[in-house]
Structure formats: structure tokens, C-alpha cells
Enzyme design. Structure first.
Site, short mmCIF file in Angstrom:
data_model
loop_
_atom_site.label_atom_id
_atom_site.label_comp_id
_atom_site.label_asym_id
_atom_site.label_seq_id
_atom_site.Cartn_x
_atom_site.Cartn_y
_atom_site.Cartn_z
N ARG A 122 -11.80 28.53 -24.20
CA ARG A 122 -11.65 29.70 -23.32
C ARG A 122 -11.63 31.02 -24.09
O ARG A 122 -11.11 31.07 -25.20
CB ARG A 122 -10.38 29.54 -22.44
CG ARG A 122 -10.49 28.29 -21.58
CD ARG A 122 -9.30 28.11 -20.69
NE ARG A 122 -9.20 29.16 -19.69
CZ ARG A 122 -8.21 29.27 -18.83
NH1 ARG A 122 -7.22 28.39 -18.86
NH2 ARG A 122 -8.19 30.23 -17.94
N SER A 167 -7.88 40.63 -14.34
CA SER A 167 -7.09 39.54 -14.92
C SER A 167 -5.62 39.91 -15.04
O SER A 167 -5.26 40.83 -15.78
CB SER A 167 -7.65 39.17 -16.30
OG SER A 167 -6.69 38.36 -16.98
N GLN A 169 -3.52 38.01 -16.41
CA GLN A 169 -3.06 37.59 -17.75
C GLN A 169 -3.25 38.72 -18.75
O GLN A 169 -2.39 38.96 -19.59
CB GLN A 169 -3.85 36.35 -18.20
CG GLN A 169 -3.52 35.13 -17.37
CD GLN A 169 -4.32 33.91 -17.78
OE1 GLN A 169 -5.24 34.01 -18.59
NE2 GLN A 169 -4.00 32.78 -17.21
N ASP A 319 -7.54 30.97 -8.10
CA ASP A 319 -7.37 29.56 -8.47
C ASP A 319 -7.65 28.61 -7.31
O ASP A 319 -7.59 27.39 -7.48
CB ASP A 319 -5.94 29.34 -8.98
CG ASP A 319 -5.69 30.05 -10.30
OD1 ASP A 319 -6.66 30.29 -11.05
OD2 ASP A 319 -4.52 30.37 -10.59
N LYS A 346 -12.36 29.31 -16.46
CA LYS A 346 -11.03 28.76 -16.18
C LYS A 346 -10.86 27.47 -16.99
O LYS A 346 -11.57 27.25 -17.95
CB LYS A 346 -10.88 28.53 -14.67
CG LYS A 346 -10.87 29.83 -13.86
CD LYS A 346 -9.67 30.67 -14.17
CE LYS A 346 -9.67 31.99 -13.41
NZ LYS A 346 -8.61 32.88 -13.88
N ARG A 350 -15.57 26.07 -13.25
CA ARG A 350 -15.25 25.49 -11.94
C ARG A 350 -16.41 25.54 -10.96
O ARG A 350 -16.41 24.78 -9.98
CB ARG A 350 -14.01 26.17 -11.34
CG ARG A 350 -12.76 25.75 -12.08
CD ARG A 350 -11.49 26.33 -11.49
NE ARG A 350 -10.33 25.72 -12.13
CZ ARG A 350 -9.11 26.23 -12.16
NH1 ARG A 350 -8.88 27.40 -11.58
NH2 ARG A 350 -8.13 25.59 -12.76
C1 S3P Z 1 -2.53 33.84 -13.97
C2 S3P Z 1 -3.61 34.66 -13.76
C3 S3P Z 1 -4.94 34.17 -13.38
C4 S3P Z 1 -4.90 32.72 -12.89
C5 S3P Z 1 -4.04 31.85 -13.76
C6 S3P Z 1 -2.62 32.38 -13.80
C7 S3P Z 1 -1.24 34.44 -14.35
O1 S3P Z 1 -5.80 34.21 -14.50
O2 S3P Z 1 -6.21 32.19 -12.83
O3 S3P Z 1 -4.03 30.53 -13.28
O4 S3P Z 1 -0.21 33.76 -14.26
O5 S3P Z 1 -1.23 35.62 -14.75
P1 S3P Z 1 -6.58 35.55 -14.91
O6 S3P Z 1 -5.58 36.52 -15.39
O7 S3P Z 1 -7.50 35.12 -15.99
O8 S3P Z 1 -7.29 36.02 -13.69
#
Ligand code: S3P
Length: 435
Positions: A122, A167, A169, A319, A346, A350
Site C-alpha cells: 500500500r 483521506s 488517515q 469501506d 485498500k 477492491r
Molecule cells: C480510516 C480512513 C479510511 C478508511 C480506513 C479507516 C481511518 O482510509 O478506508 O478503513 O480510520 O482514518 P483513507 O484515509 O485512506 O480514506
């Protein structure tokens, strides 16, 4: 690899509870570890991904223990994390990896991140790029992936950063780095993503300045910041409830209540899309717990019709597309999705994983660059078959398990192990809800 054959089953009736929200659970452990004093967490998801975060925070000095059903975190405070003695193995968990890179970026410690084959494919440049601007340095494997060695910078430099990909994250990694960075760090979100980090940071007493400007969200945090310990009740994960909501929608005779589901508007997109497809989903007893909206969902079987899914809804159900594709495969008519290139990075690709898997069990699916187009059965069961490849991806496994429930011969999966990352009691709950 443990294969499993999911036989046709149902209807889904009674009341169930899905485990705690994965995103909120990661954050509860991390923020608890950064507060000085004791935080108590009820309803923490005890899945492998969250346990990977707990393990990493312990290595950096936090004390994390269980007391009955609760988790207790004795935090060490911002700026005083310990150098981990060995590589941080984060298994399958992208959230643990990216959030912890952010946290360490503004601490003067070095760490190495490793993970399983899925996580090691990833992209990490989405976080290493802004965190390098703050002063941290990174040595990833060729291609910008794990294994990756990093060195944090203390004091780090505040930045203003507009997210190039939607994102949560990446947003959260930068805000975590900002906690120990003197000065004001600002993240600009052109498209809103899940906002648990912002809500929970405020709950831990951190001041955030959040404003809308020209249709974008500007989130500013001035460091260094102190976190005060608190008690947290983690709501049920809407991403886990999704599988049961789709199952009850497609299996005739179902009438299921899923209790205590998180319905934060940055997360509830799947339920809104299912509404639009004709599903019967009642939100009962809506309430707020710990700054997050929750409700009980009553889901009854209903004929679904295909729709064109507005790409703008994608971040609020990022998700849930694998589960939606299963619903679409049994709907009347065509469902078209687009704007989903993020799904390719992911836990698996997917779009390709679901196109392949659904075709194996008899669905009519076309893959485009950024989505799937699916012609549904009009409520008839899929043929079934398999084994389908789950590609180290829990959500592919659970979605195809749901497809097996309304099929002629059931659906075989090559492996059910990935399910333990986010939903350890999935198989048990499925049996309970159909007997
Ligand atoms: C998440 C953010 C999402 C999601 C992941 C959990 C998080 O990812 O797909 O399962 O807890 O911040 P991205 O930030 O890459 O969109």
C-alpha cells in the site's frame, strides 16, 4: 488459509450488536496514550488491527490493560514517547501505520514499520510527503512502501497542507504530528472525510479551529498540546453493520435490529445509498454518545433497484463499496459506480477483487477504471460457487460471505482469516442472527 463455504441461510431476525468502531478504537488508544493519566474505553474493537495499535503504543511506553470488558490506558503524555526497541509490526492495518507515522514524525525517535503482504503493497507516500515537510525523514522500500524506516524531528515544523486525496488517515497523521509541533499546523480538506480525529481530540481537551472557507474545511491545531484523560464509549462500527444491513435487505423474510450503530454523517453513506435503492432501514432511538451520533437500525427485506451512485457520497462509505456491490448484484436493473480509484489501494484492489469474485458466483459485472457497473438479478439468488479469492482483505471476505446467503449453491471463500482484523465474531453473529 482456512477455506469456508457460506451456505444459503436466513432469514435474519432478532437483535444483534456489531463490535466497536475500528477508526474510533484506534484513536481512543492513541489519544489515551498521549494523555497524562488514566482513560477508560468501553466497547473497544478487539480486532487484530486495533490490537496492532495497542501493541505499538505499549512499545512506546503506554500502559494498556483490560479490566472486565473495559480497556484502561495509562498515558505518557505528548512528547515523551519511548523509542520502540524493535520494528513495529502493524499486520494488515493501514490506519495504525499511517496514524503512528504521523505521531512519531514530531517525536525525536526512530522506528521501523513492517506489515503483512497486503500492507506492504500500500502507498505510504501520501503520509511521508507531508510529514517530510514537517521535518521527519523516511526510508521506504522501493516503490514507497513498507518496510519503512523513519526518523522523527523534534521540534518539527508546522505546515499548511491541502489534502491531494480524500483521506482521513492522511488528515489524522498530520494532526497527530501537529500535537507535538510548536506553532499552528493547518490541514485543508477539499472533500470532507471521517472526522473522528477532530471530535475525539476536542473530547480530550485539545483546541481545534475548524472553519469552512470556499467550500473547503480548514482544520488548525496549535502545538504543543496537552491531552486530558477521559472515558470513551465506542459506538458499533457502521462498516461492520453494513454486512448485516445488506444481508437483511437481500434475504427474504428478514427483519433485523442492529443495535448501537455509529451514524456519524461522514460514515453513514451506505445506509443512504441503500435507502435510495429501496431498502427498508429505520433509524430507531437516535442519540449521541461521546460526541458521536448513534441509532439502532431496523432492516427489513425489501426489493432493491439499481441506481447511479453519486461519486460525492464515496468518502462517507469508502469501506462499504464491497458490501454495496453485493446488494447491487441482487437488485433490479443496473447499478453504476464511479470516482472510486481509491478502492484500488485498500487492503486489496477492491474493484478488481469484487469484479472477479462476483463473476465467479454468477453476477454480471463490468469493471471500469474507477468503478463497477453491475446488472442485478432482480431479487433472484445468485448461482453461487467458488472458491473466491479474498486477497488478505476482510471486507472482500465478509461481502462474499453475504453473497452466499442468497445464492443457489452457496459461496466458497479461499480464506476466512482476514475477517479477524475488523470483526472477530462475524461467523458466530451470522449464525446467531439466522437461527
Ligand atoms: C480510516 C480512513 C479510511 C478508511 C480506513 C479507516 C481511518 O482510509 O478506508 O478503513 O480510520 O482514518 P483513507 O484515509 O485512506 O480514506
Amino acid at each position: 488459509m482456512t477455506p469456508h463455504h457460506f451456505l444459503p441461510a436466513g432469514p435474519f431476525t432478532g437483535r444483534i450488536r456489531v463490535p466497536g468502531d475500528k477508526s474510533i478504537s484506534h484513536r481512543a488508544l492513541i489519544f489515551g496514550a498521549l494523555a497524562v493519566g488514566r482513560s477508560r474505553i468501553a466497547g473497544l474493537l478487539e480486532g487484530e488491527d486495533v490490537l496492532a495499535t495497542a501493541g505499538a503504543m505499549r512499545r512506546m511506553g503506554a500502559q494498556i490493560t483490560c479490566e472486565g470488558e473495559d480497556w484502561i490506558v495509562d498515558g505518557v503524555g505528548v512528547g515523551t514517547l519511548l523509542q520502540p526497541g524493535q520494528a513495529l509490526d502493524l499486520g494488515n492495518s493501514g490506519t495504525s501505520t499511517r496514524l503512528l507515522m504521523g505521531l512519531l514524525a514530531s517525536h525525536g525517535i526512530a522506528a521501523t514499520f513492517v506489515g503483512d503482504a497486503s500492507l506492504s503493497r500500500r502507498p505510504m507516500d501520501r503520509v511521508t510527503e507531508p510529514l517530510s515537510r514537517m521535518g521527519a525523514s523516511f526510508t521506504p522500500a522501493p516503490g514507497g512502501t513498507l518496510p519503512l524506516a523513519m526518523e522523527g524531528m523534534q521540534p518539527a515544523v508546522p505546515i499548511t497542507y491541502r489534502l491531494p486525496v480524500a483521506s482521513a488517515q492522511v488528515k489524522s497523521a498530520i494532526l497527530l504530528a501537529a500535537l507535538n509541533t510548536p506553532g499552528t499546523t493547518t490541514v485543508i480538506e477539499p472533500v470532507p472525510t471521517r472526522d473522528h480525529t477532530e471530535r475525539m481530540l476536542r473530547g480530550f481537551g485539545v483546541e481545534l479551529d475548524i472553519r469552512e472557507q470556499d467550500g473547503e474545511r480548514h482544520i488548525s491545531l496549535t502545538g504543543p498540546a496537552d491531552l486530558s484523560p477521559r472515558d470513551i464509549a465506542v459506538p458499533g462500527d457502521p462498516s461492520s453493520a453494513a454486512f448485516f444491513a445488506v444481508a437483511a435487505s437481500i434475504v427474504p423474510g428478514s427483519d433485523l435490529i442492529i443495535e448501537n450503530v455509529g451514524l456519524n454523517p461522514t460514515r453513514d453513506g451506505l445506509f443512504r445509498v441503500l435507502d435510495e435503492m429501496g431498502a427498508s432501514i429505520e433509524r430507531l432511538n437516535p442519540r449521541e454518545v461521546g460526541g458521536e451520533e448513534i441509532a439502532d437500525l431496523r432492516v427489513r427485506h425489501a426489493p432493491l433497484r439499481g441506481i447511479e451512485v453519486d461519486p460525492a457520497v464515496a468518502p462517507s462509505m469508502i469501506d462499504e463499496f464491497p458490501a454495496l456491490f453485493v446488494a447491487a448484484a441482487m437488485a433490479e436493473g443496473r447499478t453504476v459506480t464511479s470516482g472510486l480509484e481509491e478502492l484500488r489501494v485498500k487492503e486489496s484492489d477492491r474493484l478488481s477483487a469484487m469484479a472477479d469474485a462476483l463473476r465467479v458466483v454468477g453476477a454480471r459485472v463490468e469493471q471500469t477504471e474507477d468503478g463497477l457497473t453491475i446488472d442485478g438479478t432482480g431479487g433472484a439468488p445468485l448461482a453461487g460457487g467458488g472458491p473466491v479469492a479474498t486477497r488478505l482483505d476482510h471486507r472482500i471476505a465478509m461481502s462474499m460471505a453475504v453473497a452466499g446467503l442468497h445464492s443457489e449453491s452457496g459461496v466458497a471463500l479461499d480464506s476466512v482469516e482476514p475477517i479477524a482484523t475488523s470483526f472477530p465474531d462475524f461467523l458466530e453473529l451470522m449464525t446467531d442472527a439466522t437461527t
